[in-house]
Design an enzyme around this catalytic site. Sequence first.
Site, short mmCIF file in Angstrom:
data_model
loop_
_atom_site.label_atom_id
_atom_site.label_comp_id
_atom_site.label_asym_id
_atom_site.label_seq_id
_atom_site.Cartn_x
_atom_site.Cartn_y
_atom_site.Cartn_z
N LYS A 196 0.90 -1.21 -0.07
CA LYS A 196 0.03 0.03 0.14
C LYS A 196 0.94 1.37 0.00
O LYS A 196 0.56 2.18 -0.66
CB LYS A 196 -1.06 -0.08 1.42
CG LYS A 196 -2.05 -0.98 1.08
CD LYS A 196 -3.18 -0.79 2.22
CE LYS A 196 -4.07 -2.00 2.23
NZ LYS A 196 -5.14 -1.73 3.23
N ASP A 209 -10.10 2.99 2.25
CA ASP A 209 -10.32 2.35 3.66
C ASP A 209 -10.95 3.22 4.48
O ASP A 209 -11.84 2.96 5.33
CB ASP A 209 -8.98 1.83 4.04
CG ASP A 209 -8.53 0.79 3.66
OD1 ASP A 209 -9.20 -0.13 3.02
OD2 ASP A 209 -7.14 0.24 3.74
P1 NAP Z 1 0.28 -2.50 9.61
O1 NAP Z 1 0.43 -1.30 8.90
O2 NAP Z 1 1.18 -3.55 9.55
O3 NAP Z 1 0.28 -1.82 11.13
C1 NAP Z 1 0.16 -2.83 12.30
C2 NAP Z 1 -0.21 -2.05 13.62
O4 NAP Z 1 -0.48 -3.17 14.59
C3 NAP Z 1 0.96 -1.41 13.85
O5 NAP Z 1 0.53 -0.05 14.67
C4 NAP Z 1 1.61 -2.37 14.97
O6 NAP Z 1 2.38 -1.77 16.03
C5 NAP Z 1 0.68 -2.92 15.61
N1 NAP Z 1 0.80 -4.34 16.07
C6 NAP Z 1 1.08 -5.47 15.42
N2 NAP Z 1 1.40 -6.50 16.39
C7 NAP Z 1 1.30 -5.96 17.37
C8 NAP Z 1 1.52 -6.39 18.85
N3 NAP Z 1 1.77 -7.89 18.97
N4 NAP Z 1 1.30 -5.83 20.02
C9 NAP Z 1 0.76 -4.61 19.64
N5 NAP Z 1 0.61 -3.88 18.56
C10 NAP Z 1 0.96 -4.57 17.34
O7 NAP Z 1 -1.29 -3.10 9.38
P2 NAP Z 1 -2.45 -2.22 8.75
O8 NAP Z 1 -2.56 -2.53 7.34
O9 NAP Z 1 -2.65 -1.07 9.42
O10 NAP Z 1 -3.73 -3.36 9.27
C11 NAP Z 1 -3.76 -3.58 10.67
C12 NAP Z 1 -4.98 -4.64 10.85
O11 NAP Z 1 -6.13 -4.34 10.06
C13 NAP Z 1 -4.84 -6.13 10.33
O12 NAP Z 1 -5.44 -7.20 10.80
C14 NAP Z 1 -5.51 -5.83 8.86
O13 NAP Z 1 -5.95 -7.16 8.22
C15 NAP Z 1 -6.82 -5.22 9.29
N6 NAP Z 1 -7.35 -4.43 8.18
C16 NAP Z 1 -8.57 -4.63 7.85
C17 NAP Z 1 -9.33 -4.00 7.01
C18 NAP Z 1 -10.81 -4.32 6.68
O14 NAP Z 1 -11.23 -4.04 5.63
N7 NAP Z 1 -11.53 -4.89 7.61
C19 NAP Z 1 -8.56 -2.95 6.40
C20 NAP Z 1 -7.33 -2.53 6.46
C21 NAP Z 1 -6.66 -3.38 7.38
P3 NAP Z 1 3.87 -1.48 15.80
O15 NAP Z 1 4.03 -0.10 14.98
O16 NAP Z 1 4.54 -1.50 17.08
O17 NAP Z 1 4.69 -2.36 15.12
#
Ligand code: NAP
Length: 278
Positions: free
Chosen positions: A69, A106
């Site tokens: 992305k 999104d």
């Molecule tokens: P991303 O850019 O990889 O960000 C992940 C975030 O989660 C970061 O802030 C990370 O913190 C935090 N995190 C990961 N593991 C963690 C842990 N063990 N403890 C505490 N914090 C943790 O991912 P993203 O694209 O934002 O997506 C996040 C979630 O949203 C995913 O599950 C994705 O599938 C979901 N999502 C859903 C939709 C939908 O349409 N429903 C759309 C987009 C995304 P750090 O900065 O400390 O690493």
Amino acid sequence: MTEQAPNAGVLGDPIGHSLSPKLHNYWLKKYNIPGAYEAIHVVPDMLQRTLRGLPRKKFKGVNLTIPHKEAANLFVDERDDSARRVGAINTVTVMEGGRLKGSNTDAYGFYANLVAQAPHLNIKGKRAVVLGAGGAARAVCVALQDMEVADIIILNRTQEKADRIITAIGKPCRVENWDNRENLLEAASLLVNATPLGMKGLQPLKISLDALPREAVVADLVYRPLETDLLKEARARGNTAIDGLGMLIWQAVPAFTAWFGVAPEVDDALLAHLRQEA
Ligand code: NAP
């Protein structure tokens, strides 16, 4: 039955988990539109080549998922306002002459799903707590900013990443310490989990909801499983709980509309179709 050649898809690495083909192919069939939407495994080194090859392959456009992305910002010809504000692209549309336009649906998906599933929630002037500071959290914050939320508290394990959202999006977002997450639920009207915690195979999100008002809405962006521990606890104590499937569906509406010229309906039959797979 003849197999249709693909003319849209989703690029990711890995990609096997994506529900987007089920969703878009359902709409293509429903509206009798020629084409097919497929999941395409693209490693980061191949992203530019794959995107630039879309016009030659007669693609209408593609969605992007992890990890493409942000990188896609470099490989499109133009970005709309949504892509610039969120800083990431989840939808690429092939324009006249083969130019590629990047957008981010999104924020719209989060907004539209919240309105659909919690129509009683009047978030204007209220407090929202957002867990996470990745691309999804950033889209949620843009949506909440547009909904005139007065206080958006971002909590992230890595605080510097949350600080970057403030630099990019500004007020009313503010950053608090991740360890303080339970106390900050007091007076919140909305809690959003925008981390992958709670997803099948990952650790659950550890948070007590004791301080959260009963009228507050809890939204989890995770959609595998549909009912995370967070949502189970929220429902059990009387909060409205919203799973991640609706956002996934609603974010696809503007993409499908831009590519195929039809605004697809989000109805119960579609939800039931996708719930079987999630
Ligand atoms: P991303 O850019 O990889 O960000 C992940 C975030 O989660 C970061 O802030 C990370 O913190 C935090 N995190 C990961 N593991 C963690 C842990 N063990 N403890 C505490 N914090 C943790 O991912 P993203 O694209 O934002 O997506 C996040 C979630 O949203 C995913 O599950 C994705 O599938 C979901 N999502 C859903 C939709 C939908 O349409 N429903 C759309 C987009 C995304 P750090 O900065 O400390 O690493």
